[in-house]
Design an enzyme around this catalytic site. Structure first.
Site: not given
Ligand code: BG6
Ligand code: MG
Length: 220
Positions: A8-10, A16, A44, A115-116, A146, A170-171
């Site tokens: 996962d990224l964030d 972030t 998250k 990452s989402a 997710k 993942e976090d």
């Molecule tokens: C996830 C985050 O990685 O991405 C969420 O944990 C976020 O908080 C989601 O809403 C979507 O991100 P973005 O940048 O497409 O709005």
């Molecule tokens: Mg995350």
């Protein structure tokens, strides 16, 4: 045998997750909804529009806005978020993550991103770690975000590995659920209160090592 690590990224590679929270807090505030860090755990890993739906539900305003209005609010949040990530640079990589990526690569494993976030490719470039990734799942092509397994499954498919040969990291509670549903071994980083379902859990990224993860997988 493990063939790949899917990140996962964030909140795992960089912090972030906090910037997403700040952007949502500002937008929610404009709607008269106050969100705090405890509530943020439920955002998250959840995609943009899904996050807004959860915020509106939390504020008891689920039926107050048309789809068009909701899309506008989500766009405003993203505009603000994009300003917050303008300064992201290699110093923002969370402790231990860069050396972990090096270690995984040296070990001959593949690395994927699940990452989402539609902003993920920009952030990966700003962090200057693009070269490590053999595959990046594209959240805009995913039917179910997710906690559904789709994004981790897409990453595994691009990497041409079986889900059982992958370790997902993942976090977020929604992210751990996604990894488990994909049939992968789930490594959680963060508060045990929210990550109970993880197969292996560490408190911070500093504790993530290739050896620890493989040891935990072997024990399972
Ligand atoms: C996830 C985050 O990685 O991405 C969420 O944990 C976020 O908080 C989601 O809403 C979507 O991100 P973005 O940048 O497409 O709005
Ligand atoms: Mg995350």
């Amino acid at each position: 045998m493990i063939q790949a690590f899917i990140f996962d990224l964030d909140g795992v590679i960089t912090d972030t997750a906090d910037l997403h929270f700040r952007a949502w807090k500002k937008c929610a505030g404009k709607l008269g909804i106050d969100i705090d860090l405890t509530f943020n755990e439920r955002l998250k890993g959840v995609d943009r529009i899904g996050s807004l739906e959860r915020i509106l539900e939390f504020g008891g305003k689920s039926n107050h806005y048309s789809l068009e209005e909701k899309l506008k609010i989500a766009e405003d949040k993203n505009d603000y978020y994009k300003k917050l990530i303008l300064d992201v640079n290699p110093k923002d990589i969370l402790p231990g993550i860069h050396s972990l990526l090096v270690e995984i690569k040296r070990g001959g494993y593949k690395i994927g991103l699940a990452s989402a976030s539609k902003n993920a490719p920009t952030i990966i470039k700003s962090l200057e770690i693009d070269e490590f990734f053999d595959a990046k799942a594209d959240p805009s092509t995913i039917a179910n975000s997710k906690p559904a397994p789709d994004i981790f499954l897409q990453a595994a498919s691009i990497l041409e590995v079986e889900p059982t040969e992958c370790i997902g990291i993942e976090d977020a509670s929604a992210g751990i659920e996604s990894i488990k549903k994909a049939g992968m071994f789930a490594v959680g980083v963060g508060d045990p209160e929210y990550l109970k379902e993880a197969d292996y859990l560490v408190n911070s990224t500093e504790e993530l090592t290739l050896e620890n993860m493989l040891k935990a997988w072997n024990l399972k």
